[in-house]
Design a protein around this motif. Structure first.
Motif, PDB file in Angstrom:
ATOM      1  N   ILE A 299     -19.124   2.053  -1.249  1.00 54.59           N
ATOM      2  CA  ILE A 299     -19.229   3.340  -1.778  1.00 54.59           C
ATOM      3  C   ILE A 299     -20.222   4.513  -1.139  1.00 54.59           C
ATOM      4  CG2 ILE A 299     -19.888   4.692  -4.015  1.00 54.59           C
ATOM      5  CD1 ILE A 299     -19.033   2.416  -5.762  1.00 54.59           C
ATOM      6  N   HIS A 300     -19.855   5.449  -0.968  1.00 48.88           N
ATOM      7  CA  HIS A 300     -20.519   6.313   0.014  1.00 48.88           C
ATOM      8  C   HIS A 300     -20.857   7.882  -0.691  1.00 48.88           C
ATOM      9  CE1 HIS A 300     -17.280   8.812   1.677  1.00 48.88           C
ATOM     10  NE2 HIS A 300     -16.560   7.494   1.693  1.00 48.88           N
ATOM     11  N   ALA A 301     -21.938   8.318  -0.552  1.00 46.62           N
ATOM     12  CA  ALA A 301     -22.229   9.775  -0.829  1.00 46.62           C
ATOM     13  C   ALA A 301     -23.413  10.421  -0.091  1.00 46.62           C
ATOM     14  CB  ALA A 301     -22.800   9.757  -2.011  1.00 46.62           C
ATOM     15  N   GLY A 302     -23.097  11.599   0.346  1.00 41.92           N
ATOM     16  CA  GLY A 302     -24.135  12.467   1.251  1.00 41.92           C
ATOM     17  C   GLY A 302     -23.667  13.746   1.524  1.00 41.92           C
ATOM     18  N   ALA A 303     -24.135  14.191   2.560  1.00 42.17           N
ATOM     19  CA  ALA A 303     -23.882  15.656   2.816  1.00 42.17           C
ATOM     20  C   ALA A 303     -23.130  16.044   4.320  1.00 42.17           C
ATOM     21  CB  ALA A 303     -25.232  16.587   3.071  1.00 42.17           C
ATOM     22  N   LYS A 304     -22.448  17.264   4.161  1.00 40.63           N
ATOM     23  CA  LYS A 304     -21.402  17.491   5.424  1.00 40.63           C
ATOM     24  C   LYS A 304     -21.772  18.797   5.742  1.00 40.63           C
ATOM     25  CE  LYS A 304     -16.723  16.552   6.938  1.00 40.63           C
ATOM     26  NZ  LYS A 304     -16.022  17.826   6.819  1.00 40.63           N
ATOM     27  N   ILE A 305     -21.558  19.199   6.982  1.00 38.74           N
ATOM     28  CA  ILE A 305     -21.697  20.342   7.541  1.00 38.74           C
ATOM     29  C   ILE A 305     -20.376  20.555   8.410  1.00 38.74           C
ATOM     30  CG2 ILE A 305     -22.980  21.986   9.031  1.00 38.74           C
ATOM     31  CD1 ILE A 305     -25.594  20.744   8.109  1.00 38.74           C
ATOM     32  N   ASP A 306     -19.597  21.761   8.331  1.00 37.96           N
ATOM     33  CA  ASP A 306     -18.567  21.964   9.147  1.00 37.96           C
ATOM     34  C   ASP A 306     -18.708  23.379   9.843  1.00 37.96           C
ATOM     35  OD1 ASP A 306     -16.878  19.779   8.514  1.00 37.96           O
ATOM     36  OD2 ASP A 306     -17.074  20.323   6.478  1.00 37.96           O
ATOM     37  N   ARG A 307     -18.025  23.326  11.304  1.00 39.90           N
ATOM     38  CA  ARG A 307     -17.916  24.439  11.918  1.00 39.90           C
ATOM     39  C   ARG A 307     -16.632  24.896  11.689  1.00 39.90           C
ATOM     40  NH1 ARG A 307     -16.354  25.673  16.985  1.00 39.90           N
ATOM     41  NH2 ARG A 307     -17.247  27.499  18.080  1.00 39.90           N
ATOM     42  N   MET A 308     -16.418  26.032  10.890  1.00 43.56           N
ATOM     43  CA  MET A 308     -14.949  26.443  10.483  1.00 43.56           C
ATOM     44  C   MET A 308     -14.590  27.389  11.553  1.00 43.56           C
ATOM     45  SD  MET A 308     -15.104  26.235   6.263  1.00 43.56           S
ATOM     46  CE  MET A 308     -13.424  26.611   6.117  1.00 43.56           C
ATOM     47  N   THR A 309     -13.408  27.400  12.229  1.00 39.61           N
ATOM     48  CA  THR A 309     -12.700  28.362  13.070  1.00 39.61           C
ATOM     49  C   THR A 309     -11.491  28.712  12.377  1.00 39.61           C
ATOM     50  OG1 THR A 309     -14.062  27.686  14.898  1.00 39.61           O
ATOM     51  CG2 THR A 309     -12.277  29.244  15.320  1.00 39.61           C
ATOM     52  N   SER A 310     -11.312  30.145  12.196  1.00 40.66           N
ATOM     53  CA  SER A 310      -9.861  30.567  11.640  1.00 40.66           C
ATOM     54  C   SER A 310      -8.831  30.644  12.959  1.00 40.66           C
ATOM     55  CB  SER A 310     -10.031  31.650  11.108  1.00 40.66           C
ATOM     56  OG  SER A 310      -8.702  32.299  10.634  1.00 40.66           O
ATOM     57  N   LYS A 311      -7.755  30.005  13.012  1.00 38.13           N
ATOM     58  CA  LYS A 311      -6.671  30.245  13.919  1.00 38.13           C
ATOM     59  C   LYS A 311      -5.461  30.999  13.368  1.00 38.13           C
ATOM     60  CE  LYS A 311      -8.936  27.570  17.138  1.00 38.13           C
ATOM     61  NZ  LYS A 311      -9.300  28.091  18.140  1.00 38.13           N
ATOM     62  N   THR A 312      -5.652  31.627  12.076  1.00 35.03           N
ATOM     63  CA  THR A 312      -4.486  32.089  11.591  1.00 35.03           C
ATOM     64  C   THR A 312      -4.525  33.578  12.080  1.00 35.03           C
ATOM     65  OG1 THR A 312      -5.168  31.056   9.706  1.00 35.03           O
ATOM     66  CG2 THR A 312      -3.479  32.801   9.264  1.00 35.03           C
ATOM     67  N   GLN A 313      -3.141  33.984  12.317  1.00 35.04           N
ATOM     68  CA  GLN A 313      -2.991  35.663  12.803  1.00 35.04           C
ATOM     69  C   GLN A 313      -3.040  36.532  11.754  1.00 35.04           C
ATOM     70  OE1 GLN A 313      -2.585  36.385  16.047  1.00 35.04           O
ATOM     71  NE2 GLN A 313      -2.329  34.483  16.823  1.00 35.04           N
ATOM     72  N   ASP A 314      -3.744  37.652  12.076  1.00 29.49           N
ATOM     73  CA  ASP A 314      -3.609  38.528  11.016  1.00 29.49           C
ATOM     74  C   ASP A 314      -2.278  39.380  10.694  1.00 29.49           C
ATOM     75  OD1 ASP A 314      -6.470  38.271  10.868  1.00 29.49           O
ATOM     76  OD2 ASP A 314      -6.940  39.700  12.403  1.00 29.49           O
ATOM     77  N   PHE A 315      -2.003  39.748   9.639  1.00 22.76           N
ATOM     78  CA  PHE A 315      -0.774  40.499   9.279  1.00 22.76           C
ATOM     79  C   PHE A 315      -1.345  42.103   8.959  1.00 22.76           C
ATOM     80  CE2 PHE A 315       0.212  35.976   8.353  1.00 22.76           C
ATOM     81  CZ  PHE A 315       1.334  35.741   9.068  1.00 22.76           C
ATOM     82  N   ALA A 316      -0.305  42.881   9.386  1.00 22.10           N
ATOM     83  CA  ALA A 316      -0.523  44.320   9.149  1.00 22.10           C
ATOM     84  C   ALA A 316       0.653  44.742   8.228  1.00 22.10           C
ATOM     85  CB  ALA A 316      -0.636  45.021  10.447  1.00 22.10           C
ATOM     86  N   GLY A 317       0.115  45.895   7.456  1.00 19.23           N
ATOM     87  CA  GLY A 317       1.366  46.413   6.521  1.00 19.23           C
ATOM     88  C   GLY A 317       1.575  45.608   5.310  1.00 19.23           C
TER      89      GLY A 317
END
Length: 447
Positions: free
Chosen positions: A137-155
């Motif tokens: 059983i484990h418990a602790g803290a996590k830090i993530d570097r999140m990078t969006s790779k999702t294209q933007d949509f217009a209109g």
């Protein structure tokens, strides 16, 4: 993926070097493998925070079309058999499953975690009942570097036909840090001495996450929170000198070890203070551990022999008294009569052919040297058991051993004759003390 590969190699090298140094420093104190490395692959699935039109799973399928989009590498150090700490390196690439109807998106995450780990079966002392199975059983803290790779949509985007979705800013290429706590459990099965397979289920709750999982900024009412569930399967390897995986090693209680050591010392003392021949001198300092009962011995257990003639003083006194009595009644040589009537014997331990009390040999050797015209008949007896070939051979071997000693003392072989009489049944078979008297060699002097 190049980044995660390089970091993985660095991670393995770092902990391998550290574990090796620790092993050298504490080589004498290690009683189980404290270091374990593990690697997993599985599915990470974001919950709650998506913009309209985005979602990851397929609600029409039973398990939502699982996909392998998460890998991790971890190193765990057990502070003691029940509790430890683990450092983990994680990579997740969140995308919708194929043909699930969601707008396309991709969120790349590179994270590091530190957790406390509990060996649950050891905590509740039930590891023996489960054999090769285990539970962490484990418990602790996590830090993530999140990078969006999702294209933007217009209109305006029609999705589905009845709904219109306005322009969406998915922050393509932008990066931010998010973090929160992680809890999970890992059932595992040891399939070899040092390796196990595990199934890990972890729940991550972030308290700082601006992005939705599709990359756009989440609404303010989400209060920067979001959730991630990860289910993965992996392998663990236990590093160290012990041949068994540290999670399953047999750990001896130090107090029990001390008690066992004390019991061994007590057993040793008891064995040393044993007095086999009942002469009042313990065996560990008794230099003559087969002295005749009721014979005076010195502090080292040797029968007292003041004139150094090889015959104890008590026996000499008895012989002198006997000779005096015989001399008054007959003209026969009293020494010959004493020998021929069995007063001079050589005694043996059960099933042994080496004399335990050999003063009779010294007596006979002295007599033959002082009487060169005499010869001797050596009669051997076995143990007090049924007459059989083994007992006959034992009796003969004892007589031959005495003969060999007399030959080495300078007596000619022509003056020595060996005979065997198997066993002497003149004493009660249930008397251990009496049975010592029949394991013997006797002599007959012939003029």
């Amino acid at each position: 993926m190049k980044k995660i590969t390089l970091l993985s190699v660095f991670f393995i090298s770092l902990f391998s070097i550290n574990a090796q140094e620790q092993k050298e420093k504490n080589k004498s104190s290690l009683d189980y493998n404290k270091w374990t490395i593990e690697t997993t692959v599985g599915q990470a699935s974001g919950k709650d925070t998506y913009a309209v039109g985005y979602y990851s799973s397929d609600p029409k399928t039973f398990f939502g079309q699982p996909q392998a989009n998460s890998i991790s590498l971890g190193a765990r150090y057990m502070l003691n058999p029940k509790f430890g700490v683990k450092l983990g390196l994680h990579y997740e690439d969140l995308k919708p499953v194929k043909n699930n109807g969601s707008l396309p998106f991709e969120m790349e995450m590179l994270g590091v975690s530190i957790s406390g780990v509990v060996n649950a079966f050891r905590l509740f002392d039930i590891e023996n009942q489960f054999g090769r199975f285990g539970l962490l059983i484990h418990a602790g803290a996590k830090i993530d570097r999140m990078t969006s790779k999702t294209q933007d949509f217009a209109g305006l985007i029609t999705f589905p036909a009845s709904n219109s979705i306005p322009k969406t800013d998915n922050n393509y290429g932008r990066t931010e840090l998010s973090g929160g706590y992680v809890i999970g459990f890992s059932p595992q099965y040891r399939f070899s001495k040092k390796m196990s397979i595990l199934l890990d289920v972890s729940f991550q709750n972030n308290y700082r996450q601006h992005f939705n999982w599709n990359g756009s900024y989440s609404e303010s009412y989400n209060n920067l929170t979001s959730k991630l569930t990860t289910t993965s399967i992996g392998l663990t390897y236990s590093m160290g000198e012990s041949k068994i995986h540290g999670d399953w090693a047999v750990i001896k209680d130090k107090n029990i070890e001390k008690i066992e050591a004390l019991e061994n010392k007590i057993s040793t003392v008891e064995a040393q203070t044993k007095d086999t021949d009942k002469d009042g001198v313990p065996d560990y300092i008794d230099q003559e551990n087969n002295s005749i009962e009721n014979t005076l011995v010195d502090a080292r257990g040797k029968m007292i022999d003041v004139n150094k003639n090889g015959v104890s003083d008590d026996i000499e006194k008895y012989v002198e008294k006997s000779i005096k009595g015989i001399s008054e009644k007959t003209t026969e040589d009293p020494i010959v009569r004493l020998v021929n009537e069995g007063y001079v014997v050589v005694l043996f331990e059960s099933k042994k052919t080496t004399p335990s009390v050999s003063t009779g040999i010294d007596f006979i050797s002295t007599y033959l040297k002082n009487n060169p015209n005499s010869s001797i008949e050596i009669t051997g007896y076995g143990d007090q058991i049924a007459n059989n070939k083994i007992n006959d051979d034992l009796a003969k071997s004892r007589a031959e051993e005495v003969k060999a000693i007399l030959l080495k003392s300078g007596i000619e072989i022509s003056r020595l004759q060996v005979v065997s009489k198997s066993s002497d049944n003149s004493v009660k078979a249930d008397s251990d003390a009496a049975k010592k008297l029949v394991r013997k060699v006797c002599f007959i002097i012939k003029k």
